[in-house]
Structures are given as structure tokens and as C-alpha cells.
Design an enzyme around this catalytic site. Structure first.
Site, PDB file in Angstrom:
ATOM      1  N   CYS A   1     -10.785  -3.675  -4.097  1.00 17.42           N
ATOM      2  CA  CYS A   1      -9.794  -4.715  -4.436  1.00 17.42           C
ATOM      3  C   CYS A   1     -10.495  -6.014  -4.815  1.00 17.42           C
ATOM      4  O   CYS A   1     -10.053  -6.720  -5.725  1.00 17.42           O
ATOM      5  CB  CYS A   1      -8.831  -4.944  -3.273  1.00 17.42           C
ATOM      6  SG  CYS A   1      -7.611  -3.617  -3.101  1.00 17.42           S
TER       7      CYS A   1
ATOM      8  N   CYS B   1      -4.169   0.537  -2.505  1.00 17.69           N
ATOM      9  CA  CYS B   1      -4.019  -0.705  -1.739  1.00 17.69           C
ATOM     10  C   CYS B   1      -2.937  -1.606  -2.339  1.00 17.69           C
ATOM     11  O   CYS B   1      -2.685  -1.582  -3.553  1.00 17.69           O
ATOM     12  CB  CYS B   1      -5.324  -1.493  -1.741  1.00 17.69           C
ATOM     13  SG  CYS B   1      -6.662  -0.717  -0.843  1.00 17.69           S
TER      14      CYS B   1
ATOM     15  N   ASN C   1       0.843  -1.200   0.000  1.00 20.18           N
ATOM     16  CA  ASN C   1       0.000   0.000   0.000  1.00 20.18           C
ATOM     17  C   ASN C   1       0.879   1.251   0.000  1.00 20.18           C
ATOM     18  O   ASN C   1       1.963   1.287   0.612  1.00 20.18           O
ATOM     19  CB  ASN C   1      -1.003   0.010   1.160  1.00 20.18           C
ATOM     20  CG  ASN C   1      -0.401  -0.178   2.527  1.00 20.18           C
ATOM     21  OD1 ASN C   1       0.617  -0.825   2.691  1.00 20.18           O
ATOM     22  ND2 ASN C   1      -1.035   0.405   3.532  1.00 20.18           N
ATOM     23  N   ILE C   2       0.412   2.235  -0.738  1.00 16.69           N
ATOM     24  CA  ILE C   2       1.148   3.493  -0.881  1.00 16.69           C
ATOM     25  C   ILE C   2       0.176   4.615  -0.554  1.00 16.69           C
ATOM     26  O   ILE C   2      -0.788   4.856  -1.295  1.00 16.69           O
ATOM     27  CB  ILE C   2       1.703   3.642  -2.316  1.00 16.69           C
ATOM     28  CG1 ILE C   2       2.645   2.463  -2.636  1.00 16.69           C
ATOM     29  CG2 ILE C   2       2.451   4.978  -2.460  1.00 16.69           C
ATOM     30  CD1 ILE C   2       3.107   2.390  -4.071  1.00 16.69           C
ATOM     31  N   GLU C   3       0.398   5.241   0.607  1.00 13.38           N
ATOM     32  CA  GLU C   3      -0.509   6.301   1.060  1.00 13.38           C
ATOM     33  C   GLU C   3      -0.003   7.669   0.616  1.00 13.38           C
ATOM     34  O   GLU C   3       1.179   7.850   0.325  1.00 13.38           O
ATOM     35  CB  GLU C   3      -0.655   6.236   2.587  1.00 13.38           C
ATOM     36  CG  GLU C   3      -1.268   4.910   3.014  1.00 13.38           C
ATOM     37  CD  GLU C   3      -1.524   4.809   4.507  1.00 13.38           C
ATOM     38  OE1 GLU C   3      -1.051   5.677   5.274  1.00 13.38           O
ATOM     39  OE2 GLU C   3      -2.215   3.840   4.904  1.00 13.38           O
TER      40      GLU C   3
ATOM     41  N   GLU D   1      -2.959  -4.822  -2.892  1.00 15.34           N
ATOM     42  CA  GLU D   1      -3.424  -5.800  -3.894  1.00 15.34           C
ATOM     43  C   GLU D   1      -3.488  -5.168  -5.275  1.00 15.34           C
ATOM     44  O   GLU D   1      -3.059  -5.758  -6.275  1.00 15.34           O
ATOM     45  CB  GLU D   1      -4.827  -6.307  -3.535  1.00 15.34           C
ATOM     46  CG  GLU D   1      -4.926  -7.010  -2.197  1.00 15.34           C
ATOM     47  CD  GLU D   1      -5.291  -6.083  -1.050  1.00 15.34           C
ATOM     48  OE1 GLU D   1      -4.722  -4.975  -0.968  1.00 15.34           O
ATOM     49  OE2 GLU D   1      -6.134  -6.480  -0.238  1.00 15.34           O
TER      50      GLU D   1
ATOM     51  N   CYS E   1     -10.345  -5.161   0.604  1.00 18.81           N
ATOM     52  CA  CYS E   1     -11.456  -4.201   0.641  1.00 18.81           C
ATOM     53  C   CYS E   1     -12.342  -4.393  -0.594  1.00 18.81           C
ATOM     54  O   CYS E   1     -11.993  -5.126  -1.528  1.00 18.81           O
ATOM     55  CB  CYS E   1     -10.916  -2.776   0.692  1.00 18.81           C
ATOM     56  SG  CYS E   1     -10.178  -2.234  -0.854  1.00 18.81           S
TER      57      CYS E   1
HETATM   58  N1  THU Z   1      -5.353  -1.384   2.421  1.00 14.27           N
HETATM   59  C1  THU Z   1      -4.795  -2.274   1.537  1.00 14.27           C
HETATM   60  O1  THU Z   1      -3.627  -2.131   1.144  1.00 14.27           O
HETATM   61  N2  THU Z   1      -5.567  -3.304   1.098  1.00 14.27           N
HETATM   62  C2  THU Z   1      -6.878  -3.507   1.447  1.00 14.27           C
HETATM   63  O2  THU Z   1      -7.520  -4.415   0.941  1.00 14.27           O
HETATM   64  C3  THU Z   1      -7.493  -2.633   2.450  1.00 14.27           C
HETATM   65  C4  THU Z   1      -6.700  -1.478   2.918  1.00 14.27           C
HETATM   66  C5  THU Z   1      -4.530  -0.257   2.882  1.00 14.27           C
HETATM   67  C6  THU Z   1      -5.013   1.083   2.413  1.00 14.27           C
HETATM   68  C7  THU Z   1      -4.465   1.999   3.477  1.00 14.27           C
HETATM   69  O3  THU Z   1      -3.153   2.379   3.112  1.00 14.27           O
HETATM   70  C8  THU Z   1      -4.398   1.144   4.718  1.00 14.27           C
HETATM   71  O4  THU Z   1      -4.536  -0.194   4.280  1.00 14.27           O
HETATM   72  C9  THU Z   1      -5.458   1.449   5.739  1.00 14.27           C
HETATM   73  O5  THU Z   1      -6.708   1.421   5.197  1.00 14.27           O
END
Ligand code: THU
Length: 125
Positions: free
Chosen positions: A87, A53, A42-44, A55, A84
Site C-alpha cells: 500500500c 487492503c 479490506n476485502i478478504e 487503501e 502495509c
Molecule cells: N490490511 C489493510 O486493509 N491495509 C493495510 O495496510 C494492512 C492490512 C488488511 C488486509 C487484511 O484483510 C487484514 O488487514 C489483516 O491483514
């Protein structure tokens, strides 16, 4: 490659996560039929909705490299979270009904196996 080995690859991806806002690091590793591994984390972003996300980073990366012979995917997060909604939709559309191994970085020997048909019944499209 065993699920346990693929989970370890997902942990490598997780270590690359940029989760400065949620502090929730997720890693994914897609295994291809010819034993290649494609990584995703994940890259925020400070512009929150720009976050992506783990995935989908892996899936979009694979597709953009013309890799589509998917065999399985491992997803790692501190709470063994399942994918989520968005995804799930992208997994349904682009990975198909391959095994999805879910685990966490503390206990990689314990994992659960899911299929998108069960995680996303009655999908769109
Ligand atoms: N996140 C994922 O990488 N995959 C998911 O299926 C759900 C959420 C990440 C997004 C965000 O960076 C962090 O988790 C918190 O929501």
C-alpha cells in the site's frame, strides 16, 4: 473537510469491510480537491492472497473512476495501523505526498498525520 470528518467517513468504509478470516476491519477514505470522498475497505477471500487492503481498494476505485485530484486520505483500523508495504508503494505512485491521517474507530479525535516520503523512504520508481 476536516481530518476528523474524513476519519468519520473512513469509519463508514470500515463498517463495510469483509474480514471474515482476520477479523481485522480496515477503512479508508480519500478526499479529493473538490471535496468528494472515495471509500475503501479490506476485502478478504477464502483464497487468501486474493485479499485486498482498504487503501488500495480506495485508490484503485478512484483511478478507475478517473478521479485523480487527491487531497488527503484517512485510514482506520482497530490498532491505528500504518499502511502495509505494498500500500505504501501504491500511495507513493498514485496519491503522492498528501497527508495520511491514521486513527481507530474508538478514538477518532486522536489521529496521527504521516507523509509517504517518511513512511516509504528511497521508494522504487
Ligand atoms: N490490511 C489493510 O486493509 N491495509 C493495510 O495496510 C494492512 C492490512 C488488511 C488486509 C487484511 O484483510 C487484514 O488487514 C489483516 O491483514
Amino acid at each position: 473537510m476536516s481530518p476528523e470528518k474524513l476519519i468519520k467517513e473512513a469509519i463508514i468504509a470500515q463498517s463495510r469491510a469483509k474480514a471474515n478470516f482476520s477479523n481485522f476491519k480496515v477503512g479508508s477514505a480519500i478526499l479529493t480537491k473538490d471535496d468528494k470522498v472515495i471509500y475503501g475497505c479490506n476485502i478478504e477471500s477464502a483464497a487468501y492472497p486474493s485479499t485486498m487492503c482498504a487503501e488500495r481498494v480506495a485508490i484503485y476505485s478512484a483511478i478507475s473512476q478517473n478521479i485523480t485530484n487527491f487531497k488527503s486520505i484517512a485510514i482506520i483500523s482497530p490498532s491505528s495501523a500504518k499502511p502495509c508495504g505494498p500500500c505504501r508503494q501504491i500511495i507513493h505512485e498514485y496519491l503522492g505526498n498528501i497527508p495520511i491521517y491514521i486513527s481507530n474507530e474508538k478514538n477518532t479525535k486522536e489521529f496521527e498525520t504521516y507523509f509517504i516520503k517518511d513512511l516509504l523512504p528511497y521508494p522504487f520508481g
